[in-house]
Design a protein around this motif. Structure first.
Motif, PDB file in Angstrom:
ATOM      1  N   GLN A 187      58.256  28.025 -70.145  1.00 37.69           N
ATOM      2  CA  GLN A 187      58.037  27.646 -71.537  1.00 37.69           C
ATOM      3  C   GLN A 187      58.581  26.261 -71.831  1.00 37.69           C
ATOM      4  OE1 GLN A 187      59.862  31.099 -73.647  1.00 37.69           O
ATOM      5  NE2 GLN A 187      57.866  31.258 -74.621  1.00 37.69           N
ATOM      6  N   ALA A 188      57.798  25.487 -72.587  1.00 36.20           N
ATOM      7  CA  ALA A 188      58.308  24.230 -73.115  1.00 36.20           C
ATOM      8  C   ALA A 188      59.218  24.540 -74.298  1.00 36.20           C
ATOM      9  CB  ALA A 188      57.156  23.323 -73.546  1.00 36.20           C
ATOM     10  N   THR A 213      54.014  31.189 -85.089  1.00 31.61           N
ATOM     11  CA  THR A 213      52.896  30.854 -84.212  1.00 31.61           C
ATOM     12  C   THR A 213      52.869  29.344 -84.039  1.00 31.61           C
ATOM     13  OG1 THR A 213      51.616  32.744 -85.001  1.00 31.61           O
ATOM     14  CG2 THR A 213      50.406  30.960 -83.906  1.00 31.61           C
ATOM     15  N   ALA A 214      53.010  28.887 -82.800  1.00 32.75           N
ATOM     16  CA  ALA A 214      53.111  27.451 -82.529  1.00 32.75           C
ATOM     17  C   ALA A 214      51.832  26.923 -81.900  1.00 32.75           C
ATOM     18  CB  ALA A 214      54.295  27.185 -81.603  1.00 32.75           C
ATOM     19  N   LYS A 215      51.534  25.673 -82.213  1.00 30.84           N
ATOM     20  CA  LYS A 215      50.399  24.979 -81.611  1.00 30.84           C
ATOM     21  C   LYS A 215      50.794  23.526 -81.395  1.00 30.84           C
ATOM     22  CE  LYS A 215      45.717  23.299 -82.558  1.00 30.84           C
ATOM     23  NZ  LYS A 215      44.670  23.158 -83.592  1.00 30.84           N
ATOM     24  N   VAL A 216      50.370  22.953 -80.284  1.00 31.58           N
ATOM     25  CA  VAL A 216      50.632  21.552 -79.990  1.00 31.58           C
ATOM     26  C   VAL A 216      49.300  20.846 -79.789  1.00 31.58           C
ATOM     27  CG1 VAL A 216      51.799  19.908 -78.488  1.00 31.58           C
ATOM     28  CG2 VAL A 216      52.804  22.174 -78.855  1.00 31.58           C
ATOM     29  N   SER A 217      49.079  19.777 -80.552  1.00 34.87           N
ATOM     30  CA  SER A 217      47.876  18.972 -80.416  1.00 34.87           C
ATOM     31  C   SER A 217      48.249  17.644 -79.763  1.00 34.87           C
ATOM     32  CB  SER A 217      47.251  18.723 -81.796  1.00 34.87           C
ATOM     33  OG  SER A 217      46.109  17.902 -81.691  1.00 34.87           O
ATOM     34  N   VAL A 218      47.650  17.353 -78.607  1.00 32.11           N
ATOM     35  CA  VAL A 218      47.931  16.102 -77.902  1.00 32.11           C
ATOM     36  C   VAL A 218      47.051  15.005 -78.489  1.00 32.11           C
ATOM     37  CG1 VAL A 218      47.892  14.925 -75.684  1.00 32.11           C
ATOM     38  CG2 VAL A 218      48.592  17.328 -75.800  1.00 32.11           C
ATOM     39  N   LEU A 219      47.683  13.955 -79.008  1.00 32.13           N
ATOM     40  CA  LEU A 219      46.952  12.876 -79.667  1.00 32.13           C
ATOM     41  C   LEU A 219      46.633  11.723 -78.736  1.00 32.13           C
ATOM     42  CD1 LEU A 219      49.023  12.722 -82.990  1.00 32.13           C
ATOM     43  CD2 LEU A 219      46.985  14.087 -82.494  1.00 32.13           C
ATOM     44  N   VAL A 253      54.778   1.574 -69.845  1.00 27.68           N
ATOM     45  CA  VAL A 253      55.344   2.915 -69.717  1.00 27.68           C
ATOM     46  C   VAL A 253      54.241   3.913 -70.041  1.00 27.68           C
ATOM     47  CG1 VAL A 253      57.703   2.211 -70.300  1.00 27.68           C
ATOM     48  CG2 VAL A 253      56.133   2.914 -72.129  1.00 27.68           C
ATOM     49  N   LEU A 254      54.488   5.169 -69.711  1.00 22.65           N
ATOM     50  CA  LEU A 254      53.553   6.221 -70.085  1.00 22.65           C
ATOM     51  C   LEU A 254      53.969   6.778 -71.437  1.00 22.65           C
ATOM     52  CD1 LEU A 254      51.229   8.219 -69.468  1.00 22.65           C
ATOM     53  CD2 LEU A 254      52.963   9.722 -68.427  1.00 22.65           C
ATOM     54  N   ALA A 255      53.023   6.865 -72.365  1.00 19.62           N
ATOM     55  CA  ALA A 255      53.279   7.468 -73.671  1.00 19.62           C
ATOM     56  C   ALA A 255      52.523   8.785 -73.763  1.00 19.62           C
ATOM     57  CB  ALA A 255      52.843   6.537 -74.797  1.00 19.62           C
ATOM     58  N   ARG A 256      53.201   9.787 -74.297  1.00 19.63           N
ATOM     59  CA  ARG A 256      52.589  11.085 -74.582  1.00 19.63           C
ATOM     60  C   ARG A 256      52.882  11.386 -76.055  1.00 19.63           C
ATOM     61  NH1 ARG A 256      51.285  14.585 -70.339  1.00 19.63           N
ATOM     62  NH2 ARG A 256      51.637  16.313 -71.808  1.00 19.63           N
ATOM     63  N   ARG A 257      51.860  11.326 -76.897  1.00 22.72           N
ATOM     64  CA  ARG A 257      52.050  11.541 -78.347  1.00 22.72           C
ATOM     65  C   ARG A 257      51.457  12.884 -78.730  1.00 22.72           C
ATOM     66  NH1 ARG A 257      53.453   9.649 -83.125  1.00 22.72           N
ATOM     67  NH2 ARG A 257      52.105   9.885 -84.946  1.00 22.72           N
ATOM     68  N   ARG A 258      52.272  13.701 -79.443  1.00 25.42           N
ATOM     69  CA  ARG A 258      51.848  15.042 -79.833  1.00 25.42           C
ATOM     70  C   ARG A 258      52.090  15.280 -81.321  1.00 25.42           C
ATOM     71  NH1 ARG A 258      55.623  13.726 -76.252  1.00 25.42           N
ATOM     72  NH2 ARG A 258      57.008  15.472 -76.709  1.00 25.42           N
ATOM     73  N   ALA A 292      48.294  14.678 -67.517  1.00 28.42           N
ATOM     74  CA  ALA A 292      47.407  15.742 -67.969  1.00 28.42           C
ATOM     75  C   ALA A 292      47.809  16.222 -69.355  1.00 28.42           C
ATOM     76  CB  ALA A 292      47.441  16.917 -66.988  1.00 28.42           C
ATOM     77  N   GLU A 293      46.833  16.694 -70.124  1.00 27.07           N
ATOM     78  CA  GLU A 293      47.139  17.221 -71.457  1.00 27.07           C
ATOM     79  C   GLU A 293      48.106  18.392 -71.350  1.00 27.07           C
ATOM     80  OE1 GLU A 293      44.663  19.307 -75.073  1.00 27.07           O
ATOM     81  OE2 GLU A 293      43.834  17.494 -74.158  1.00 27.07           O
ATOM     82  N   ASN A 294      47.888  19.263 -70.376  1.00 25.14           N
ATOM     83  CA  ASN A 294      48.813  20.372 -70.121  1.00 25.14           C
ATOM     84  C   ASN A 294      49.503  20.116 -68.782  1.00 25.14           C
ATOM     85  OD1 ASN A 294      50.204  22.713 -69.675  1.00 25.14           O
ATOM     86  ND2 ASN A 294      48.434  24.081 -69.829  1.00 25.14           N
ATOM     87  N   PRO A 295      50.783  19.718 -68.798  1.00 33.92           N
ATOM     88  CA  PRO A 295      51.471  19.389 -67.551  1.00 33.92           C
ATOM     89  C   PRO A 295      51.920  20.608 -66.756  1.00 33.92           C
ATOM     90  CG  PRO A 295      52.962  19.099 -69.392  1.00 33.92           C
ATOM     91  CD  PRO A 295      51.636  19.460 -69.980  1.00 33.92           C
ATOM     92  N   GLY A 296      51.650  21.794 -67.278  1.00 34.65           N
ATOM     93  CA  GLY A 296      52.017  23.012 -66.565  1.00 34.65           C
ATOM     94  C   GLY A 296      53.221  23.701 -67.174  1.00 34.65           C
ATOM     95  N   GLY A 297      53.533  24.885 -66.671  1.00 32.11           N
ATOM     96  CA  GLY A 297      54.612  25.698 -67.193  1.00 32.11           C
ATOM     97  C   GLY A 297      55.943  24.960 -67.218  1.00 32.11           C
ATOM     98  N   GLY A 298      56.639  25.077 -68.349  1.00 29.30           N
ATOM     99  CA  GLY A 298      57.923  24.403 -68.485  1.00 29.30           C
ATOM    100  C   GLY A 298      57.831  22.988 -69.005  1.00 29.30           C
ATOM    101  N   GLY A 299      56.603  22.450 -69.159  1.00 21.54           N
ATOM    102  CA  GLY A 299      56.421  21.121 -69.729  1.00 21.54           C
ATOM    103  C   GLY A 299      56.814  19.980 -68.804  1.00 21.54           C
ATOM    104  N   ILE A 300      56.926  18.787 -69.388  1.00 23.13           N
ATOM    105  CA  ILE A 300      57.148  17.588 -68.576  1.00 23.13           C
ATOM    106  C   ILE A 300      58.513  17.601 -67.907  1.00 23.13           C
ATOM    107  CG2 ILE A 300      55.546  16.241 -69.971  1.00 23.13           C
ATOM    108  CD1 ILE A 300      57.941  14.825 -71.225  1.00 23.13           C
TER     109      ILE A 300
END
Length: 259
Positions: free
Chosen positions: A99-100, A112-118, A141-146, A175-183
């Protein structure tokens, strides 16, 4: 004209009135979706001028507990706070459980949570992020905005900045979903073991654009939080620049009493 119930206390009259309305909301006398009494009703209730009531309502709106809708007046928001456990949310056991942090803490509160990757991609590092990352200003740098939602309501925006030299070998971070546990889990998978997370918080009014993005009243309080993720090697591998609707979060920190 009537007089205020429970009208004691110190400070200007409009502050006393605002405090009473806020307490009615917090106590559930005024419930989510209820319309706050009109200016004329409040003038009659408190026996004060319209100007005093208008000043009081500025204070009430600044609490973040109501929103103003054209033609309807001020309505009590349905925005119960979520507890933000900063000293627990980044535990390795949470990441290893897949889990992230935001999803984990929202689940704990029954939301109930939702994450939208911008946006995900290269950017020039802002000056503050570059300084914290230890790279030259303007470096790539790499930017990830949510944008984060709780029960369908936007409550938080966050932009992570990660050094290009670190992320270029970790394709999951693009990737939009980096996998279980997040970045953080992906960074640890590639040898970046975390030693600590350092957070700096500042409370302030939201700008017009920020209020619009988080569905807040103009000038509503927000918390600007900057987090550094530091490894056991002393490197900062992420700077996260976060803006949070202040009425949505309670901050809880565990502070050791000894070294």
């Amino acid at each position: 004209m009537g007089t205020a119930a429970g009208g004691g206390g110190s400070g200007p009259r409009y502050v006393q009135i605002a405090d009473e309305i806020v307490q009615q909301i917090r106590a559930g006398v005024l419930k989510p979706g209820d319309v706050v009494p009109s200016e004329s009703e409040l003038v009659d209730r408190y026996g004060v001028s319209g100007g005093t009531i208008r000043k009081a309502m500025v204070e009430v709106r600044a609490s973040g507990l109501v929103e103003t809708r054209h033609g309807k007046g001020s309505i009590v928001k349905n925005r119960p706070p979520v507890r933000h456990r900063s000293s627990d949310r980044f535990r390795r056991s949470v990441r290893q459980g897949g889990q992230a942090a935001y999803i984990a803490e929202s689940a704990q509160s029954g939301a109930t949570a939702k994450v939208s990757v911008l946006y995900i991609g290269p950017v020039e590092a802002p000056d503050d992020a570059a300084e914290r990352l230890g790279v030259p200003a303007g470096s790539q740098v790499l930017a990830r905005r949510r944008l984060y939602f709780r029960n369908g309501t936007p409550v938080e925006t966050a932009t992570s900045y990660l050094p290009w030299e670190v992320v270029k070998e970790i394709p999951e971070l693009f990737a939009e979903n980096p996998g279980g546990g997040g970045i953080y889990a992906r960074l640890e998978d590639h040898g970046h073991e975390f030693a600590e997370f350092v957070e700096t918080l500042q409370a302030r009014p939201a700008s017009k654009a920020e209020a619009s993005e988080l569905a807040l009243s103009p000038g509503a309080p927000v918390v600007h939080l900057i987090r550094e993720a530091r490894t056991t090697e002393g490197l900062v591998v992420e700077v996260c620049d976060t803006l949070m609707a202040a009425d949505q979060f309670v901050f809880e920190y565990r502070i050791p009493a000894s070294d």
